[in-house]
Scaffold this motif. Structure first.
Motif, PDB file in Angstrom:
ATOM      1  N   ALA A 341      10.918 -14.085 -31.831  1.00 25.85           N
ATOM      2  CA  ALA A 341      11.086 -12.920 -32.721  1.00 25.85           C
ATOM      3  C   ALA A 341      10.328 -11.942 -32.087  1.00 25.85           C
ATOM      4  O   ALA A 341      10.594 -10.480 -31.935  1.00 25.85           O
ATOM      5  CB  ALA A 341      10.848 -13.218 -34.086  1.00 25.85           C
ATOM      6  N   ILE A 342       8.900 -12.289 -31.850  1.00 26.09           N
ATOM      7  CA  ILE A 342       8.153 -11.384 -31.276  1.00 26.09           C
ATOM      8  C   ILE A 342       8.420 -10.821 -29.994  1.00 26.09           C
ATOM      9  O   ILE A 342       8.456  -9.374 -29.490  1.00 26.09           O
ATOM     10  CB  ILE A 342       6.802 -11.862 -31.162  1.00 26.09           C
ATOM     11  CG1 ILE A 342       6.176 -12.417 -32.472  1.00 26.09           C
ATOM     12  CG2 ILE A 342       5.579 -10.915 -30.640  1.00 26.09           C
ATOM     13  CD1 ILE A 342       4.876 -13.228 -32.533  1.00 26.09           C
ATOM     14  N   LEU A 343       8.940 -11.557 -29.136  1.00 22.88           N
ATOM     15  CA  LEU A 343       9.520 -11.174 -27.726  1.00 22.88           C
ATOM     16  C   LEU A 343      10.706 -10.411 -27.972  1.00 22.88           C
ATOM     17  O   LEU A 343      10.715  -9.331 -27.079  1.00 22.88           O
ATOM     18  CB  LEU A 343      10.043 -12.572 -26.957  1.00 22.88           C
ATOM     19  CG  LEU A 343       9.115 -13.524 -26.519  1.00 22.88           C
ATOM     20  CD1 LEU A 343       9.643 -14.475 -25.765  1.00 22.88           C
ATOM     21  CD2 LEU A 343       8.016 -12.776 -25.450  1.00 22.88           C
ATOM     22  N   GLU A 344      11.387 -10.601 -28.886  1.00 22.51           N
ATOM     23  CA  GLU A 344      12.554  -9.698 -29.193  1.00 22.51           C
ATOM     24  C   GLU A 344      12.365  -8.162 -29.504  1.00 22.51           C
ATOM     25  O   GLU A 344      12.810  -7.343 -29.068  1.00 22.51           O
ATOM     26  CB  GLU A 344      13.646 -10.276 -30.171  1.00 22.51           C
ATOM     27  CG  GLU A 344      14.228 -11.394 -29.488  1.00 22.51           C
ATOM     28  CD  GLU A 344      15.328 -12.183 -30.708  1.00 22.51           C
ATOM     29  OE1 GLU A 344      15.135 -11.768 -31.957  1.00 22.51           O
ATOM     30  OE2 GLU A 344      15.931 -13.026 -30.600  1.00 22.51           O
ATOM     31  N   ARG A 345      11.047  -8.206 -30.518  1.00 21.46           N
ATOM     32  CA  ARG A 345      10.549  -6.885 -30.958  1.00 21.46           C
ATOM     33  C   ARG A 345       9.927  -6.357 -29.930  1.00 21.46           C
ATOM     34  O   ARG A 345      10.231  -4.899 -29.801  1.00 21.46           O
ATOM     35  CB  ARG A 345       9.565  -7.236 -31.835  1.00 21.46           C
ATOM     36  CG  ARG A 345       9.290  -6.105 -32.666  1.00 21.46           C
ATOM     37  CD  ARG A 345       8.626  -6.404 -33.941  1.00 21.46           C
ATOM     38  NE  ARG A 345       7.541  -7.368 -34.172  1.00 21.46           N
ATOM     39  CZ  ARG A 345       7.638  -8.680 -34.782  1.00 21.46           C
ATOM     40  NH1 ARG A 345       8.782  -8.917 -35.074  1.00 21.46           N
ATOM     41  NH2 ARG A 345       6.591  -9.471 -34.444  1.00 21.46           N
ATOM     42  N   CYS A 346       9.326  -6.894 -29.013  1.00 20.13           N
ATOM     43  CA  CYS A 346       8.553  -6.239 -27.857  1.00 20.13           C
ATOM     44  C   CYS A 346       9.420  -5.881 -27.039  1.00 20.13           C
ATOM     45  O   CYS A 346       9.295  -4.729 -26.318  1.00 20.13           O
ATOM     46  CB  CYS A 346       7.466  -7.055 -27.118  1.00 20.13           C
ATOM     47  SG  CYS A 346       6.259  -7.589 -28.221  1.00 20.13           S
ATOM     48  N   LEU A 347      10.730  -6.486 -26.787  1.00 20.14           N
ATOM     49  CA  LEU A 347      11.587  -6.134 -25.817  1.00 20.14           C
ATOM     50  C   LEU A 347      12.400  -4.697 -26.188  1.00 20.14           C
ATOM     51  O   LEU A 347      13.019  -4.007 -25.378  1.00 20.14           O
ATOM     52  CB  LEU A 347      12.422  -7.085 -25.603  1.00 20.14           C
ATOM     53  CG  LEU A 347      13.798  -7.049 -24.293  1.00 20.14           C
ATOM     54  CD1 LEU A 347      13.213  -6.845 -23.083  1.00 20.14           C
ATOM     55  CD2 LEU A 347      14.798  -8.124 -24.337  1.00 20.14           C
ATOM     56  N   LYS A 348      12.681  -4.944 -27.626  1.00 22.37           N
ATOM     57  CA  LYS A 348      13.160  -3.667 -28.285  1.00 22.37           C
ATOM     58  C   LYS A 348      12.319  -2.441 -28.190  1.00 22.37           C
ATOM     59  O   LYS A 348      12.893  -1.360 -27.767  1.00 22.37           O
ATOM     60  CB  LYS A 348      13.335  -3.959 -29.824  1.00 22.37           C
ATOM     61  CG  LYS A 348      14.231  -2.950 -30.571  1.00 22.37           C
ATOM     62  CD  LYS A 348      14.458  -3.089 -31.889  1.00 22.37           C
ATOM     63  CE  LYS A 348      15.216  -1.973 -32.643  1.00 22.37           C
ATOM     64  NZ  LYS A 348      15.336  -2.202 -34.076  1.00 22.37           N
ATOM     65  N   ARG A 393       2.806 -18.267 -20.631  1.00 19.33           N
ATOM     66  CA  ARG A 393       4.131 -18.570 -20.508  1.00 19.33           C
ATOM     67  C   ARG A 393       5.036 -17.486 -21.230  1.00 19.33           C
ATOM     68  O   ARG A 393       6.105 -17.005 -20.614  1.00 19.33           O
ATOM     69  CB  ARG A 393       4.520 -19.810 -20.942  1.00 19.33           C
ATOM     70  CG  ARG A 393       5.964 -20.480 -20.627  1.00 19.33           C
ATOM     71  CD  ARG A 393       6.311 -21.976 -20.998  1.00 19.33           C
ATOM     72  NE  ARG A 393       7.791 -22.155 -20.774  1.00 19.33           N
ATOM     73  CZ  ARG A 393       8.350 -22.365 -19.649  1.00 19.33           C
ATOM     74  NH1 ARG A 393       7.769 -22.495 -18.557  1.00 19.33           N
ATOM     75  NH2 ARG A 393       9.602 -22.532 -19.907  1.00 19.33           N
ATOM     76  N   SER A 394       4.748 -17.211 -22.411  1.00 21.13           N
ATOM     77  CA  SER A 394       5.295 -16.355 -23.222  1.00 21.13           C
ATOM     78  C   SER A 394       5.300 -14.892 -22.452  1.00 21.13           C
ATOM     79  O   SER A 394       6.178 -13.920 -22.356  1.00 21.13           O
ATOM     80  CB  SER A 394       4.831 -16.330 -24.729  1.00 21.13           C
ATOM     81  OG  SER A 394       4.880 -17.637 -25.283  1.00 21.13           O
ATOM     82  N   VAL A 395       4.123 -14.716 -21.776  1.00 21.35           N
ATOM     83  CA  VAL A 395       3.875 -13.114 -21.414  1.00 21.35           C
ATOM     84  C   VAL A 395       4.902 -13.256 -20.195  1.00 21.35           C
ATOM     85  O   VAL A 395       5.500 -12.179 -19.947  1.00 21.35           O
ATOM     86  CB  VAL A 395       2.589 -13.052 -20.786  1.00 21.35           C
ATOM     87  CG1 VAL A 395       2.185 -11.948 -19.757  1.00 21.35           C
ATOM     88  CG2 VAL A 395       1.617 -12.739 -21.985  1.00 21.35           C
ATOM     89  N   MET A 396       4.873 -14.342 -19.337  1.00 20.50           N
ATOM     90  CA  MET A 396       5.853 -14.313 -18.262  1.00 20.50           C
ATOM     91  C   MET A 396       7.335 -14.313 -18.829  1.00 20.50           C
ATOM     92  O   MET A 396       8.048 -13.724 -18.155  1.00 20.50           O
ATOM     93  CB  MET A 396       5.633 -15.827 -17.411  1.00 20.50           C
ATOM     94  CG  MET A 396       4.340 -16.045 -16.598  1.00 20.50           C
ATOM     95  SD  MET A 396       4.164 -17.545 -15.885  1.00 20.50           S
ATOM     96  CE  MET A 396       5.493 -17.653 -14.942  1.00 20.50           C
ATOM     97  N   GLN A 397       7.651 -15.021 -19.779  1.00 21.63           N
ATOM     98  CA  GLN A 397       8.991 -14.490 -20.328  1.00 21.63           C
ATOM     99  C   GLN A 397       9.391 -13.401 -20.809  1.00 21.63           C
ATOM    100  O   GLN A 397      10.285 -12.852 -20.376  1.00 21.63           O
ATOM    101  CB  GLN A 397       9.327 -15.536 -21.476  1.00 21.63           C
ATOM    102  CG  GLN A 397      10.671 -15.593 -22.047  1.00 21.63           C
ATOM    103  CD  GLN A 397      10.748 -16.655 -23.186  1.00 21.63           C
ATOM    104  OE1 GLN A 397       9.839 -17.441 -23.540  1.00 21.63           O
ATOM    105  NE2 GLN A 397      12.086 -16.726 -23.980  1.00 21.63           N
ATOM    106  N   LEU A 398       8.349 -12.679 -21.272  1.00 19.70           N
ATOM    107  CA  LEU A 398       8.598 -11.198 -21.825  1.00 19.70           C
ATOM    108  C   LEU A 398       8.725 -10.446 -20.386  1.00 19.70           C
ATOM    109  O   LEU A 398       9.602  -9.430 -20.404  1.00 19.70           O
ATOM    110  CB  LEU A 398       7.320 -10.746 -22.690  1.00 19.70           C
ATOM    111  CG  LEU A 398       7.451  -9.171 -23.000  1.00 19.70           C
ATOM    112  CD1 LEU A 398       8.656  -9.076 -23.874  1.00 19.70           C
ATOM    113  CD2 LEU A 398       6.053  -8.953 -23.436  1.00 19.70           C
TER     114      LEU A 398
END
Length: 612
Positions: A341-348, A393-398
């Motif tokens: 959810a955080i990744l989606e929010r940051c991507l938005k 890893r999450s940063v890499m995914q983002l």
């Protein structure tokens, strides 16, 4: 009397009993199991049970907790009774049906008193609801796992027969969740100093029950299950499995393994059997397990110090509040799922920032906008992301997701740039084609159109396609200019020949100005004889007289004020009207007095021209 009134009267004795009863007398016998955390009716969130907390709150010594986690119907409650030397009738409830017996988290009300490094410690045993049972969500199981991991000093992972990949994955999630909680919980205990909470992680005990496997010890099985799998080909699935194993690093140095054989073939009758009826190998290993648990247990440490009953309960209350409020996300089995959810929010945030730019732009401008939007997105992620070990890893995914969006933006910028530059190129190409077929050829007008087209292209065409279209423009305009120059002299020559003949007719029969006729004849003879004498019209183009004629032609045909090519038809029309007017009315009004020599067309006059 209404039903509500009757219910109120019936509840009065219970209310009075609660008001006047002292806290110490609310529970008379602590030698039993109490729920401390129960599920809500929806079986998604957890809530506290006051009577169980009272059993813990009364303890003044440092507290340690032994929690047993694992799948439902795996014998967790029976195991705890065996560790506490309790029968099924007096200890934790044991069920033999398919539904789970234990709901939430239960505690045995009477702690085991141990002397640990000279410190008298009260050890509580916690029984947890088994996961993967019917009618529960993964979020609920995750909360149970997280809470047991955070509270316990020793975490017994009770598994039937062997270790599955799913067991490793779930425990990885629980450990990561607990560790992240302590990272966020730090400010509550640091008194505003922002220091990390000193937290001694739980000792992990892998317990394999009903061990039928031969050839390998349980410790070897655990070590092999937690070893990193080689991934020379860069398989993404293997990377994910290895990431799960790496999340156990926090407990890697504090974990051990143990196995228990099957107590008896008749598992449904275990509660009715005494030690003499059980398998003696089981009994002996059970006693060894008790000693092992006693040897590895330590008081629960938070903020660098142990906790008594009151402090432990306060700690539990704040953990549960954080879980239910979502301060610790609980929406999946892996840290990456928590960050989804955080990744989606940051991507938005990134996408919205990039959507504000108006394409096409130069590559540098797009890159600058990308850098600013990415920085904002990463800042939000750093403030809200879950997990420590998996943060990279999450940063890499983002970053991967941002790069995907950025690639689409680059493609859109290239498309819009090509679309704009193609439109400008086509407009200039049409303009050049129009200049090629001017009714009155003019080098000055062609150069003005050429310059205007070039300037508009340079100003309006932006983006990555500009360089390509600039080359196309240079080739197209260079070709157009060469073709125009080549045709210009030839068309002007033909125009002048035609013009001289027309002026001969006009001077003789329309206006009847002999000087105009003579000038026209001179121009015609010059053009025709010169080209015949020098064999080609091209040689005429180098003659100074021709240059004078061209300069005069350019002055007459085109200027910033008057474009004769555009106004040729109206001008000719006006001239025709004036000539007709003169022919019909001018001579009657003014007579025959002219400054220029005229032809005499009267019947009685002579045929020679006369001068007035």
């Amino acid at each position: 009397m209404t039903t509500s009134c009757r219910n109120l009267i019936a509840s009065l004795p219970l209310l009075l009993l609660c008001l006047f009863a002292s806290p110490s007398s609310s529970i008379d016998d602590f030698h039993q199991a109490f729920p401390i955390v129960e599920p809500d009716p929806g079986h998604t969130k957890l809530r506290l049970s006051r009577e169980g907390l009272e059993a813990i709150r009364r303890i003044k010594n440092p507290i340690a907790a032994v929690a047993v986690i694992g799948p439902y119907r795996s014998g967790k409650s029976f195991l705890l009774n065996q560790l506490l030397s309790l029968s099924c009738d007096e200890g934790f409830g044991v069920g033999h049906m398919r539904d789970t017996k234990t709901k939430g988290i239960w505690v045995w009300g009477t702690p085991v008193e141990l002397d640990i490094n000279g410190v008298k410690t009260s050890v509580f045993y916690l029984d947890t609801e088994g996961f993967e049972s019917v009618g529960k969500s993964n979020v609920y199981d995750d909360r149970i796992f997280a809470l047991a991991t955070v509270l316990s000093s020793v975490l017994i992972y009770n598994l039937p027969e062997t270790i599955r990949e799913a067991d490793i994955s779930r425990l990885s999630f629980a450990v990561e969740l607990a560790e992240e909680f302590y990272g966020r919980f730090a400010l509550l205990y640091s008194h505003g100093e922002g220091e990390d909470v000193a937290f001694e992680p739980s000792k992990l005990l892998w317990l394999i029950q009903r061990d039928f496997l031969q050839g390998k010890s349980v410790q070897e099985m655990v070590n092999e299950a937690l070893q990193r799998v080689p991934n020379q080909d860069g398989d993404r699935n293997i990377d994910q499995v290895n990431q799960i194993r790496e999340s156990l690093a926090i407990m890697g140095d504090n974990s051990t393994a143990f196995s228990l054989p099957q107590p008896h073939l008749h598992r449904t009758k275990l509660c009715e059997m005494k030690d003499g009826e059980l398998e003696q190998l089981y009994v002996s290993r059970r006693e060894r397990l008790k000693d092992l648990v006693s040897s590895i247990i330590r008081p629960k440490i938070v903020q660098g110090k142990s906790m008594n009953g009151e402090e432990f309960v306060a700690f539990l209350e704040q953990i549960l509040e954080a879980l239910n409020k979502g301060e610790i996300p609980s929406t999946g089995s892996l840290v990456e799922v928590f960050n989804k959810a955080i990744l989606e929010r940051c991507l938005k945030i990134y996408s919205e920032g990039m959507a504000k730019i108006n394409l096409p732009l130069t590559e540098e401008a797009v890159q600058d906008a990308h850098g600013r939007s990415r920085e904002r997105s990463m800042k939000v992620f750093d403030e809200q992301h879950f997990g420590r070990h998996h943060a990279k890893r999450s940063v890499m995914q983002l970053d991967e997701e941002i790069d995907k969006v950025f690639k689409h933006i680059i493609m859109a910028n290239e498309y819009q740039s090509a679309k704009l530059c193609e439109a400008l190129y086509s407009r200039c190409e049409d303009k050049m084609d129009q200049l090629q077929v001017l009714r009155l050829p003019s080098m000055a007008k062609f150069n003005a159109g050429f310059l205007q087209c070039n300037r508009s292209f340079e100003k309006e065409c932006v983006g990555p396609s500009k360089a390509v279209y600039e080359n196309r423009m240079m080739k197209m305009m260079g070709k157009s200019k060469s073709q125009f120059i080549k045709e210009y002299n030839h068309r002007l020559f033909n125009w002048l020949v035609t013009f001289s003949l027309v002026m001969v007719v006009v001077g003789r029969f329309v206006i009847k100005f002999i000087l105009i006729e003579m000038s026209a004849w001179i121009l015609f003879i010059f053009l025709e004889t010169y080209t015949r004498m020098f064999w080609s019209a091209e040689s005429l183009y180098y003659n100074p007289v021709w240059h004078f004629i061209v300069a005069t032609w350019e002055t007459v045909v085109y200027s910033p004020v008057l474009d004769l090519d555009r106004w040729a038809i109206p001008v000719v029309f006006i001239v025709v009207i004036l000539v007709l007017y003169w022919r019909c009315y001018g001579r009657r009004k003014h007579g025959s007095r002219w400054l220029l020599p005229l032809y005499n067309t009267t019947r009685n006059g002579s045929n020679r021209p006369r001068t007035d």
